[in-house]
Design a protein around this motif. Sequence first.
Motif, short mmCIF file in Angstrom:
data_model
loop_
_atom_site.label_atom_id
_atom_site.label_comp_id
_atom_site.label_asym_id
_atom_site.label_seq_id
_atom_site.Cartn_x
_atom_site.Cartn_y
_atom_site.Cartn_z
N ARG A 197 14.73 -24.05 -39.57
CA ARG A 197 14.08 -24.31 -40.85
C ARG A 197 14.64 -23.38 -41.92
N PHE A 198 15.87 -22.93 -41.70
CA PHE A 198 16.54 -22.04 -42.65
C PHE A 198 17.52 -22.89 -43.45
N PHE A 199 17.12 -23.28 -44.65
CA PHE A 199 17.97 -24.13 -45.49
C PHE A 199 17.67 -23.83 -46.94
N LEU A 200 18.47 -24.35 -47.84
CA LEU A 200 18.31 -24.08 -49.26
C LEU A 200 17.10 -24.83 -49.82
N ARG A 201 16.27 -24.11 -50.56
CA ARG A 201 15.12 -24.73 -51.22
C ARG A 201 15.55 -25.22 -52.60
N GLU A 202 16.31 -26.29 -52.62
CA GLU A 202 16.93 -26.78 -53.84
C GLU A 202 15.93 -27.16 -54.92
N SER A 203 14.82 -27.76 -54.51
CA SER A 203 13.84 -28.21 -55.51
C SER A 203 13.30 -27.03 -56.30
N ALA A 204 13.07 -25.89 -55.64
CA ALA A 204 12.57 -24.70 -56.33
C ALA A 204 13.62 -24.11 -57.25
N HIS A 205 14.87 -24.15 -56.83
CA HIS A 205 15.95 -23.65 -57.69
C HIS A 205 16.06 -24.49 -58.96
N ARG A 206 15.96 -25.81 -58.79
CA ARG A 206 16.06 -26.69 -59.95
C ARG A 206 14.87 -26.53 -60.88
N ALA A 207 13.69 -26.43 -60.31
CA ALA A 207 12.47 -26.38 -61.12
C ALA A 207 12.41 -25.15 -62.01
N LEU A 210 16.66 -21.05 -60.83
CA LEU A 210 16.85 -19.78 -60.13
C LEU A 210 18.23 -19.70 -59.50
N GLY A 211 18.78 -18.49 -59.45
CA GLY A 211 20.05 -18.26 -58.79
C GLY A 211 19.88 -18.07 -57.30
N TYR A 212 21.00 -18.00 -56.59
CA TYR A 212 21.01 -17.86 -55.14
C TYR A 212 21.50 -16.46 -54.77
N LEU A 213 20.73 -15.77 -53.93
CA LEU A 213 21.13 -14.46 -53.45
C LEU A 213 21.14 -14.49 -51.92
N LEU A 232 29.19 -24.59 -53.31
CA LEU A 232 30.42 -24.66 -54.10
C LEU A 232 31.07 -26.04 -53.99
N ALA A 233 31.00 -26.64 -52.81
CA ALA A 233 31.58 -27.98 -52.63
C ALA A 233 30.83 -29.02 -53.46
N GLN A 234 29.53 -28.78 -53.69
CA GLN A 234 28.74 -29.72 -54.49
C GLN A 234 28.85 -29.45 -55.99
N GLY A 235 29.62 -28.45 -56.37
CA GLY A 235 29.80 -28.16 -57.78
C GLY A 235 28.65 -27.42 -58.42
N CYS A 236 27.91 -26.63 -57.62
CA CYS A 236 26.79 -25.86 -58.16
C CYS A 236 27.27 -24.92 -59.27
N THR A 237 26.51 -24.86 -60.37
CA THR A 237 26.87 -23.98 -61.49
C THR A 237 25.92 -22.81 -61.66
N ARG A 238 24.85 -22.75 -60.86
CA ARG A 238 23.93 -21.60 -60.95
C ARG A 238 24.60 -20.37 -60.33
N PRO A 239 24.14 -19.18 -60.69
CA PRO A 239 24.72 -17.96 -60.11
C PRO A 239 24.51 -17.90 -58.59
N ILE A 240 25.57 -17.59 -57.88
CA ILE A 240 25.53 -17.43 -56.43
C ILE A 240 26.09 -16.06 -56.10
N THR A 241 25.31 -15.24 -55.40
CA THR A 241 25.77 -13.91 -55.02
C THR A 241 25.63 -13.73 -53.52
N GLY A 304 14.60 -13.87 -60.99
CA GLY A 304 15.46 -15.00 -61.32
C GLY A 304 16.27 -15.52 -60.16
N HIS A 305 15.93 -15.09 -58.93
CA HIS A 305 16.66 -15.52 -57.74
C HIS A 305 15.71 -15.95 -56.63
#
Length: 355
Positions: A197-207, A210-213, A232-241, A304-305
């Motif tokens: 159950r370890f996956f990206l919570r995309e809906s929360a990032h969009r809402a 928020l950036g990804y850390l 990166l393959a999906q063309g994400c433009t939010r900050p990723i660290t 913000g992350h």
Amino acid sequence: MSHQLTIEPLGQTIDIEEGQTILDAALRAGIYLPHACGHGLCGSCKVQVADGDIEHGDASGFALMDYEREEGLCLACCATVESDVVVEAEIEEEPDALNLPVADFAGTVSRIEDLTPTIKGVWIELDAPITFQAGQYVNLHIPGEGSTRAFSIASAPAQKGEIELNIRRVPGGMGTGWVHEQLRAGERVKVSGPYGRFFLRESAHRASDLGYLFLAGGSGLSSPRSMVLDLLAQGCTRPITLVNGARSRAELYHHDAFVQLAQQHPNFTYVAALSGEPEGSDWDGARGFVHEAAKVHFNNDFRGHKAYLCGPPLMIDACITTLMQGRLFERDIYTEKFISAADAQQVRSPLFRKI
């Protein structure tokens, strides 16, 4: 002989085979039941038997107390059914979960590389493609043991036909010992999955934009690597660290590839931190542990992350403390929930329901 297993409050009824655990039947039907160790030791998969007869299996007396058995509770990872059964489970809705059915896959080891002195990269070309979410893991079947070992998928979900596993040698571990000493390219292997159950919570990032850390240590880099590659393959433009920690340069793997990705993608920042690098060496990256490097990089302000943590338990604990001191809280922190049999032997009190 098969029976019927009904899972409440979903109201879904599925077939369950003789000798099959409640957890395995549910996961193979695409129904997620909370769980962690899979060995009957941690108690995370506890469910209420509302009707029918079950066999408790190898559930430990610590994870499932005698009074709990008398009250009709069981551990889904161990319990098998002896009749049609109805169970009640606490199932939280996850809008970003694909709820993919677990299945068995056969494949051929296409190559093996020494990534570090203690970690091997194992690439498996599957006979049939596997669909998974970045961050999930598979169980690798160990010949001669009749058992499996869980390893996170380090490759991106787009590479469905071939998966990469980064496997750290565990001293005295029969499974990882087999991988490091006996497994060779060209051999046939079996895996089951996807799990976790370890996956990206995309809906929360969009809402909340928020950036990804990502905070990773050792072979814990596998899941964050898959997530970063997927974004990166999906063309994400939010900050990723990505803050990636190791003891020395010899233990730092996929380093050059991440440096190159950071050069190619302006929104991706890569921070490599070495905790045991000698003073005075020519290392020009961060020094110290992962949480220390993250604190310096973000000036102790992680707002913000959303943070995704993967690594040894001590690293996870230190990172959680640092993130919370830097104004990031429970709702924004996620980490892999898999617990090994060795970890589950210890008395553990989870800090968060999400962890």
